[in-house]
Design an enzyme around this catalytic site. Structure first.
Site, PDB file in Angstrom:
ATOM      1  N   ARG A  58      10.009  99.833   3.113  1.00 40.45           N
ATOM      2  CA  ARG A  58       8.688  99.201   2.967  1.00 40.45           C
ATOM      3  C   ARG A  58       8.637  98.413   1.651  1.00 40.45           C
ATOM      4  O   ARG A  58       9.669  97.951   1.179  1.00 40.45           O
ATOM      5  CB  ARG A  58       7.611 100.289   3.078  1.00 40.45           C
ATOM      6  CG  ARG A  58       7.631 100.997   4.458  1.00 40.45           C
ATOM      7  CD  ARG A  58       6.585 102.078   4.572  1.00 40.45           C
ATOM      8  NE  ARG A  58       5.232 101.516   4.467  1.00 40.45           N
ATOM      9  CZ  ARG A  58       4.140 102.258   4.305  1.00 40.45           C
ATOM     10  NH1 ARG A  58       4.238 103.592   4.258  1.00 40.45           N
ATOM     11  NH2 ARG A  58       2.949 101.695   4.209  1.00 40.45           N
ATOM     12  N   TYR A 115       1.939 105.062  10.698  1.00 39.45           N
ATOM     13  CA  TYR A 115       1.850 106.521  10.625  1.00 39.45           C
ATOM     14  C   TYR A 115       1.636 107.199  11.975  1.00 39.45           C
ATOM     15  O   TYR A 115       1.637 108.428  12.054  1.00 39.45           O
ATOM     16  CB  TYR A 115       0.724 106.919   9.656  1.00 39.45           C
ATOM     17  CG  TYR A 115       0.960 106.405   8.252  1.00 39.45           C
ATOM     18  CD1 TYR A 115       1.981 106.937   7.467  1.00 39.45           C
ATOM     19  CD2 TYR A 115       0.191 105.369   7.715  1.00 39.45           C
ATOM     20  CE1 TYR A 115       2.225 106.460   6.179  1.00 39.45           C
ATOM     21  CE2 TYR A 115       0.416 104.891   6.429  1.00 39.45           C
ATOM     22  CZ  TYR A 115       1.435 105.439   5.671  1.00 39.45           C
ATOM     23  OH  TYR A 115       1.680 104.966   4.393  1.00 39.45           O
ATOM     24  N   HIS A 139       7.940 112.226   3.476  1.00 41.00           N
ATOM     25  CA  HIS A 139       7.148 111.037   3.802  1.00 41.00           C
ATOM     26  C   HIS A 139       7.241 110.797   5.297  1.00 41.00           C
ATOM     27  O   HIS A 139       8.327 110.851   5.862  1.00 41.00           O
ATOM     28  CB  HIS A 139       7.645 109.805   3.042  1.00 41.00           C
ATOM     29  CG  HIS A 139       7.575 110.003   1.571  1.00 41.00           C
ATOM     30  ND1 HIS A 139       6.373 109.961   0.894  1.00 41.00           N
ATOM     31  CD2 HIS A 139       8.523 110.325   0.665  1.00 41.00           C
ATOM     32  CE1 HIS A 139       6.609 110.232  -0.376  1.00 41.00           C
ATOM     33  NE2 HIS A 139       7.901 110.463  -0.544  1.00 41.00           N
ATOM     34  N   ASN A 184       3.985 116.027   0.298  1.00 36.38           N
ATOM     35  CA  ASN A 184       3.887 114.596   0.558  1.00 36.38           C
ATOM     36  C   ASN A 184       2.806 114.087  -0.397  1.00 36.38           C
ATOM     37  O   ASN A 184       1.617 114.164  -0.096  1.00 36.38           O
ATOM     38  CB  ASN A 184       3.511 114.316   2.011  1.00 36.38           C
ATOM     39  CG  ASN A 184       3.457 112.809   2.283  1.00 36.38           C
ATOM     40  OD1 ASN A 184       3.500 111.993   1.357  1.00 36.38           O
ATOM     41  ND2 ASN A 184       3.361 112.436   3.559  1.00 36.38           N
ATOM     42  N   ARG A 192       7.329 101.384  -3.101  1.00 39.48           N
ATOM     43  CA  ARG A 192       7.368 102.673  -2.392  1.00 39.48           C
ATOM     44  C   ARG A 192       8.732 103.357  -2.509  1.00 39.48           C
ATOM     45  O   ARG A 192       8.909 104.506  -2.104  1.00 39.48           O
ATOM     46  CB  ARG A 192       6.977 102.497  -0.923  1.00 39.48           C
ATOM     47  CG  ARG A 192       5.523 102.131  -0.748  1.00 39.48           C
ATOM     48  CD  ARG A 192       5.083 102.146   0.695  1.00 39.48           C
ATOM     49  NE  ARG A 192       3.925 101.293   0.874  1.00 39.48           N
ATOM     50  CZ  ARG A 192       2.658 101.687   0.695  1.00 39.48           C
ATOM     51  NH1 ARG A 192       2.386 102.918   0.370  1.00 39.48           N
ATOM     52  NH2 ARG A 192       1.662 100.830   0.855  1.00 39.48           N
ATOM     53  N   ARG A 251      -5.639 105.615   9.983  1.00 37.75           N
ATOM     54  CA  ARG A 251      -5.014 104.662   9.049  1.00 37.75           C
ATOM     55  C   ARG A 251      -3.714 104.103   9.642  1.00 37.75           C
ATOM     56  O   ARG A 251      -2.873 104.848  10.138  1.00 37.75           O
ATOM     57  CB  ARG A 251      -4.756 105.306   7.684  1.00 37.75           C
ATOM     58  CG  ARG A 251      -3.597 106.275   7.647  1.00 37.75           C
ATOM     59  CD  ARG A 251      -3.364 106.917   6.304  1.00 37.75           C
ATOM     60  NE  ARG A 251      -2.812 106.039   5.302  1.00 37.75           N
ATOM     61  CZ  ARG A 251      -2.021 106.440   4.311  1.00 37.75           C
ATOM     62  NH1 ARG A 251      -1.685 107.725   4.204  1.00 37.75           N
ATOM     63  NH2 ARG A 251      -1.579 105.594   3.430  1.00 37.75           N
ATOM     64  N   SER A 301       6.565 107.953   6.839  1.00 35.65           N
ATOM     65  CA  SER A 301       7.218 106.656   7.050  1.00 35.65           C
ATOM     66  C   SER A 301       8.509 106.571   6.237  1.00 35.65           C
ATOM     67  O   SER A 301       8.736 107.382   5.334  1.00 35.65           O
ATOM     68  CB  SER A 301       6.271 105.530   6.622  1.00 35.65           C
ATOM     69  OG  SER A 301       6.047 105.588   5.217  1.00 35.65           O
ATOM     70  N   GLU A 309      10.368 117.003  -0.765  1.00 37.70           N
ATOM     71  CA  GLU A 309       9.476 115.836  -0.673  1.00 37.70           C
ATOM     72  C   GLU A 309       9.533 115.285   0.757  1.00 37.70           C
ATOM     73  O   GLU A 309      10.622 115.147   1.319  1.00 37.70           O
ATOM     74  CB  GLU A 309       9.979 114.772  -1.659  1.00 37.70           C
ATOM     75  CG  GLU A 309       9.246 113.446  -1.598  1.00 37.70           C
ATOM     76  CD  GLU A 309       9.935 112.380  -2.484  1.00 37.70           C
ATOM     77  OE1 GLU A 309      11.081 112.597  -2.936  1.00 37.70           O
ATOM     78  OE2 GLU A 309       9.312 111.320  -2.672  1.00 37.70           O
ATOM     79  N   PRO A 353      -3.437 111.749  -1.149  1.00 42.26           N
ATOM     80  CA  PRO A 353      -4.553 110.905  -0.718  1.00 42.26           C
ATOM     81  C   PRO A 353      -4.302 110.137   0.585  1.00 42.26           C
ATOM     82  O   PRO A 353      -3.194 109.679   0.833  1.00 42.26           O
ATOM     83  CB  PRO A 353      -4.734 109.923  -1.890  1.00 42.26           C
ATOM     84  CG  PRO A 353      -3.468 109.986  -2.657  1.00 42.26           C
ATOM     85  CD  PRO A 353      -2.936 111.374  -2.476  1.00 42.26           C
ATOM     86  N   ASN A 354      -5.362 110.049   1.345  1.00 45.89           N
ATOM     87  CA  ASN A 354      -5.427 109.272   2.595  1.00 45.89           C
ATOM     88  C   ASN A 354      -4.680 109.910   3.775  1.00 45.89           C
ATOM     89  O   ASN A 354      -4.753 109.399   4.891  1.00 45.89           O
ATOM     90  CB  ASN A 354      -4.929 107.833   2.384  1.00 45.89           C
ATOM     91  CG  ASN A 354      -5.771 107.103   1.357  1.00 45.89           C
ATOM     92  OD1 ASN A 354      -6.986 107.040   1.500  1.00 45.89           O
ATOM     93  ND2 ASN A 354      -5.143 106.579   0.317  1.00 45.89           N
ATOM     94  N   ALA A 358       0.366 108.231  -1.996  1.00 48.69           N
ATOM     95  CA  ALA A 358       0.450 107.165  -3.002  1.00 48.69           C
ATOM     96  C   ALA A 358       0.827 107.691  -4.387  1.00 48.69           C
ATOM     97  O   ALA A 358       1.426 106.968  -5.189  1.00 48.69           O
ATOM     98  CB  ALA A 358      -0.871 106.407  -3.069  1.00 48.69           C
ATOM     99  N   HIS A 379       4.404 107.437  -6.073  1.00 49.10           N
ATOM    100  CA  HIS A 379       4.908 106.259  -6.787  1.00 49.10           C
ATOM    101  C   HIS A 379       4.301 106.102  -8.183  1.00 49.10           C
ATOM    102  O   HIS A 379       4.618 105.141  -8.865  1.00 49.10           O
ATOM    103  CB  HIS A 379       4.617 105.008  -5.940  1.00 49.10           C
ATOM    104  CG  HIS A 379       4.848 105.235  -4.477  1.00 49.10           C
ATOM    105  ND1 HIS A 379       6.077 105.608  -3.963  1.00 49.10           N
ATOM    106  CD2 HIS A 379       4.012 105.188  -3.398  1.00 49.10           C
ATOM    107  CE1 HIS A 379       5.977 105.760  -2.653  1.00 49.10           C
ATOM    108  NE2 HIS A 379       4.732 105.515  -2.275  1.00 49.10           N
ATOM    109  N   ASP A 395       5.585 116.903 -13.413  1.00 49.29           N
ATOM    110  CA  ASP A 395       5.537 117.914 -14.476  1.00 49.29           C
ATOM    111  C   ASP A 395       5.020 119.257 -13.952  1.00 49.29           C
ATOM    112  O   ASP A 395       5.499 120.309 -14.376  1.00 49.29           O
ATOM    113  CB  ASP A 395       4.650 117.432 -15.634  1.00 49.29           C
ATOM    114  CG  ASP A 395       5.330 116.371 -16.486  1.00 49.29           C
ATOM    115  OD1 ASP A 395       6.548 116.150 -16.310  1.00 49.29           O
ATOM    116  OD2 ASP A 395       4.652 115.756 -17.327  1.00 49.29           O
TER     117      ASP A 395
END
Ligand code: DQA
Length: 146
Positions: free
Chosen positions: A106, A22, A99, A73, A110, A17, A101, A97, A9-10, A76, A79, A86
């Protein structure tokens, strides 16, 4: 190698944003960079973004027998989502994985990642380059090829 790049998301709001965190480059710029890297390295890539957890779970399930590596990625959902963890465990496709940032520097929440338990590596704080680094890691990792 067939790689699925998943964004949560986002991340479609990149460029708009929180540019101080970012950057100013857009989601389209990110996709272009990933596709250019795939072309350069001979990888086949599909990029998928969703703001919905269930869509991401379904996409991971559908990757079974189709993709040999996943760059994820979860944004949100990193977390919060046991469902994504799963799903990754269910398909057992090697995953990294990413990210943009540095999540470790942070807010405390996070630093928690559910998918980290499954992913064989985590790249955080390398900006967009983290995605191509993750693709390289998958391409260099031992694993079955379809
Ligand atoms: C993020 C970090 C997450 O904490 C955040 O919720 C995101 C993006 C990153 O790429 O740095 O949406 O995954």
């Amino acid at each position: 190698m067939k790689i699925l790049v998943l964004n949560g998301p986002n991340l479609n709001m990149l460029g708009i944003r929180e540019p101080d965190i970012y950057g100013k480059s857009t989601y389209a710029d990110l996709c272009e960079m990933i596709e250019a890297h795939a072309k350069e390295t001979g990888a086949e890539v599909e990029i998928y973004q969703s703001n919905y957890e269930g869509d991401l779970v379904t996409k991971i399930q559908e990757a079974l027998g189709v993709f040999e590596g996943i760059v994820i990625n979860p944004a949100a959902y990193t977390h919060t989502s046991v469902a994504l963890l799963d799903a990754l465990k269910a398909v057992a496709i090697p995953a990294v994985e990413v990210h943009i940032s540095d999540v470790s520097k942070r807010e405390g929440f996070r630093s928690i990642s559910f998918v980290r338990e499954y992913c064989f590596a985590t790249i955080a704080g390398h900006g967009f380059a983290g995605y191509t680094e993750a693709m390289d890691m998958l391409m260099n990792a031992p694993g079955k090829r379809i």
